[in-house]
Structure formats: structure tokens, C-alpha cells
Design a protein around this motif. Structure first.
Motif, mmCIF file in Angstrom:
data_model
loop_
_atom_site.group_PDB
_atom_site.id
_atom_site.type_symbol
_atom_site.label_atom_id
_atom_site.label_comp_id
_atom_site.label_asym_id
_atom_site.label_seq_id
_atom_site.Cartn_x
_atom_site.Cartn_y
_atom_site.Cartn_z
ATOM 1 N N ALA A 16 -2.966 7.550 -18.915
ATOM 2 C CA ALA A 16 -2.035 7.950 -17.873
ATOM 3 C C ALA A 16 -2.301 7.189 -16.580
ATOM 4 O O ALA A 16 -1.375 6.772 -15.875
ATOM 5 C CB ALA A 16 -2.129 9.456 -17.627
ATOM 6 N N THR A 17 -3.588 6.994 -16.275
ATOM 7 C CA THR A 17 -3.950 6.242 -15.068
ATOM 8 C C THR A 17 -3.465 4.800 -15.155
ATOM 9 O O THR A 17 -2.939 4.241 -14.184
ATOM 10 C CB THR A 17 -5.471 6.274 -14.863
ATOM 11 O OG1 THR A 17 -5.914 7.630 -14.744
ATOM 12 C CG2 THR A 17 -5.853 5.515 -13.601
ATOM 13 N N ALA A 18 -3.640 4.193 -16.336
ATOM 14 C CA ALA A 18 -3.210 2.804 -16.518
ATOM 15 C C ALA A 18 -1.699 2.673 -16.354
ATOM 16 O O ALA A 18 -1.201 1.744 -15.705
ATOM 17 C CB ALA A 18 -3.644 2.303 -17.889
ATOM 18 N N VAL A 19 -0.954 3.610 -16.935
ATOM 19 C CA VAL A 19 0.511 3.584 -16.804
ATOM 20 C C VAL A 19 0.915 3.754 -15.341
ATOM 21 O O VAL A 19 1.817 3.081 -14.836
ATOM 22 C CB VAL A 19 1.146 4.680 -17.680
ATOM 23 C CG1 VAL A 19 2.642 4.786 -17.397
ATOM 24 C CG2 VAL A 19 0.911 4.383 -19.155
ATOM 25 N N GLY A 20 0.225 4.665 -14.648
ATOM 26 C CA GLY A 20 0.520 4.875 -13.239
ATOM 27 C C GLY A 20 0.258 3.638 -12.401
ATOM 28 O O GLY A 20 1.040 3.306 -11.499
ATOM 29 N N VAL A 26 4.487 -2.479 -10.070
ATOM 30 C CA VAL A 26 5.887 -2.905 -10.155
ATOM 31 C C VAL A 26 6.648 -2.509 -8.886
ATOM 32 O O VAL A 26 7.429 -3.299 -8.336
ATOM 33 C CB VAL A 26 6.559 -2.293 -11.403
ATOM 34 C CG1 VAL A 26 8.073 -2.530 -11.381
ATOM 35 C CG2 VAL A 26 5.955 -2.882 -12.668
ATOM 36 N N MET A 27 6.410 -1.295 -8.389
ATOM 37 C CA MET A 27 7.121 -0.822 -7.203
ATOM 38 C C MET A 27 6.666 -1.530 -5.937
ATOM 39 O O MET A 27 7.456 -1.755 -5.018
ATOM 40 C CB MET A 27 6.933 0.691 -7.055
ATOM 41 C CG MET A 27 7.669 1.504 -8.106
ATOM 42 S SD MET A 27 7.596 3.286 -7.797
ATOM 43 C CE MET A 27 5.837 3.581 -8.078
ATOM 44 N N LEU A 28 5.380 -1.921 -5.888
ATOM 45 C CA LEU A 28 4.852 -2.562 -4.688
ATOM 46 C C LEU A 28 5.018 -4.080 -4.701
ATOM 47 O O LEU A 28 4.792 -4.722 -3.670
ATOM 48 C CB LEU A 28 3.370 -2.223 -4.512
ATOM 49 C CG LEU A 28 3.037 -0.770 -4.179
ATOM 50 C CD1 LEU A 28 1.528 -0.596 -4.017
ATOM 51 C CD2 LEU A 28 3.748 -0.326 -2.902
ATOM 52 N N PHE A 29 5.415 -4.642 -5.843
ATOM 53 C CA PHE A 29 5.536 -6.099 -5.919
ATOM 54 C C PHE A 29 6.534 -6.670 -4.909
ATOM 55 O O PHE A 29 6.237 -7.693 -4.262
ATOM 56 C CB PHE A 29 5.909 -6.543 -7.328
ATOM 57 C CG PHE A 29 6.046 -8.031 -7.463
ATOM 58 C CD1 PHE A 29 4.917 -8.831 -7.538
ATOM 59 C CD2 PHE A 29 7.291 -8.623 -7.493
ATOM 60 C CE1 PHE A 29 5.036 -10.217 -7.643
ATOM 61 C CE2 PHE A 29 7.415 -9.998 -7.603
ATOM 62 C CZ PHE A 29 6.290 -10.796 -7.674
ATOM 63 N N PRO A 30 7.735 -6.070 -4.723
ATOM 64 C CA PRO A 30 8.650 -6.619 -3.700
ATOM 65 C C PRO A 30 8.021 -6.641 -2.305
ATOM 66 O O PRO A 30 8.234 -7.592 -1.537
ATOM 67 C CB PRO A 30 9.853 -5.675 -3.759
ATOM 68 C CG PRO A 30 9.826 -5.112 -5.143
ATOM 69 C CD PRO A 30 8.370 -4.965 -5.467
#
Length: 276
Positions: A16-20, A26-30
Motif C-alpha cells: 500500500a505504501t509503494a502504491v501511495g 505522478v501527482m507531483l511530477f507536473p
């Protein structure tokens, strides 16, 4: 068996930690790419290196010189919108929460419905009224328009919190001779601090990120928030993407700082009215 169960729980936890972490990246990449581009002002948009070789702050220097005034305009408009929003929403929420007014549920439902109206519809309707009132190209006019974005949310949020205030507290204040206004100011508002901070923060974010009203209700450069400044910054032949991204980073800092500072109040303000 117990050992096997512990191992399985540990694996699920790590999974679960890895998925998080993956979703977070992905969300912070931009955001990372925006900062990365801002630190490489001499590179074209398709020539930006994944990691900057050196820290070049010339893009930020250019952004501050060209967009600094627009940032101050956005700050002034957003703070004014917050003041107007809370001045209207707090008494309205208190009245809907504590007074037995006819049609309270209908009013609350109607308040929620107003948030479903597209912004462009409201902006076009406001423009004609603003022309008649002389509020086009004015700070106060833009503050009023931006405040309208946060008022419905603030009313619903603060009402849900004020409903949970024990009536005995309000009745005790009235027995001691306090008027309804004094009870509201000295008793209800301090007890509703978390919801006030939450509503004010979201109202600030609505006003800070507003683009539609800024574009529609301003026909000159007298009042130009940073959202409009960045929009006019970008053209068909933009070469200085470093400055554009630097201006975007600077415009995101106030909202990020406020969210970090007020996160505990936001959690308490949103959940405070859920349990009575």
C-alpha cells in the motif's frame, strides 16, 4: 500461523505504501517539471534537461520584475474577497443554524445549487450590472465577484459547524444580558474558529486562482491579477518558458504556504460539524 499473518500484514502495508508513493510521484511530477523548467530559463520547452545542471535564477528575477505587481494585485483582491465572504457568510450560517427560519433546508439546498452554475454564465451576467454600477476595472468590483465564489461553500461549511454548538451556551449568554449580536461575536465566532479559518482559506484559494472574472470584468490593465498576467504572458511564439514557469511557481507559493499552516484547522473545520 501468527507469524504468517504478521508477514502478510507487513507485505500488504508495504504494498500500500509503494502504491501511495507511485501515485504521489505522478501527482507531483507536473510541479517538479514546472520548477525544473523555471531553473533552466535559457532552454527551449522541448530541450529542458530532466535535472538542471546548475541553478539559474534569472527566470525568477525576470518573473518578479514583470509579474510582481500582478502578484500584489492578486493578494489584495484575494484578501478583500475573503473579508467580504466571511462578513456575509458567517451571519448567514449562524441564522440558518440557530434560528428556526421557515424554509431553511430549501435555502441551504439552493445555496448548494448555486455552485453548479458555470462561472462564464455568472461572469457574463455580472458584466452588464458592473457597467451600470461603474465597477468594471475596479478592485472592489473584482473582490465582490471573487467573494461570490466562496460564499456558498462558506455558508454550508460554517452552518454545519454552528449547528453543533450547544443551545445551552447561547441561552446562557442571553440570560446574562447579551444581545444576539454580542452572542454571535463573542461566543459563536470564537467557538467556530476552525470553520472560519477553513472557509476563509478556501475563499482565498477561489479568489487567488480566479481567471474567469478577472478576464471578463477587466478591460484595461488597471487591475490585473497574476492569473491574467500569466495568460497574457503566453503567446504563440513564447521563447522564455523559464520566466513563464517561474511566474507560475511564484503564484503557487502563497497558496501552498497557507495550506501547510492551516492544515490542522482545515481538518477540524471540515469534520467539526459531522459529530454533534
Amino acid at each position: 500461523m501468527a507469524t504468517t499473518s504478521v508477514v502478510h500484514k507487513s507485505k500488504r502495508r508495504w504494498g500500500a505504501t509503494a502504491v501511495g508513493v507511485v501515485f504521489l510521484c505522478v501527482m507531483l511530477f507536473p510541479l517538479y517539471w514546472m520548477i525544473n523548467t523555471a531553473l533552466q530559463p535559457e532552454s527551449g520547452l522541448l530541450e529542458v534537461a530532466p535535472v538542471p545542471g546548475s541553478l539559474d535564477l534569472s527566470g525568477f528575477t525576470s518573473a518578479i520584475s514583470e509579474q510582481g505587481g500582478h502578484l500584489l494585485t492578486s493578494l489584495a483582491v484575494a484578501l478583500g474577497a475573503v473579508a467580504i465572504c466571511l462578513a456575509i457568510a458567517a451571519p448567514a450560517a449562524y441564522g440558518l443554524a440557530q434560528f428556526r427560519l421557515p424554509g431553511t433546508r430549501t435555502i441551504v439546498f439552493g445555496t448548494l445549487i448555486t455552485q453548479m452554475v458555470p462561472g462564464i454564465v455568472i461572469a457574463n451576467a455580472l458584466y452588464s450590472a458592473y457597467v451600470d454600477l461603474g465597477l468594471v476595472n475596479s478592485y472592489f468590483g473584482l473582490m465582490l465577484a471573487d467573494a461570490s465564489l466562496g460564499i456558498p461553500f462558506a455558508i454550508v461549511l460554517m452552518r454545519s459547524f454552528m449547528v453543533s454548538i450547544p443551545k445551552e451556551v447561547i441561552e446562557a449568554a442571553e440570560v446574562d444580558g447579551a444581545s444576539k449580536l454580542r452572542t454571535f461575536v463573542q461566543i459563536v465566532l470564537p467557538m467556530s474558529r476552525n470553520s472560519l479559518i477553513t472557509a476563509g482559506l478556501f475563499s482565498f484559494l477561489y479568489a487567488w486562482s480566479d481567471f474567469m472574472f478577472a478576464l471578463t470584468l477587466n478591460t484595461t490593465d488597471d487591475v490585473k491579477p497574476v492569473t491574467l498576467g500569466i495568460y497574457q504572458y503566453i503567446g504563440a511564439h513564447v521563447g522564455d518558458w523559464g520566466s513563464v514557469m517561474a511566474a507560475s511557481v511564484l503564484s503557487a507559493i502563497p497558496a501552498a504556504v497557507l495550506l501547510v499552516l492551516a492544515q490542522k484547522y482545515i481538518a477540524a473545520g471540515i469534520t467539526g460539524g459531522s459529530v454533534k
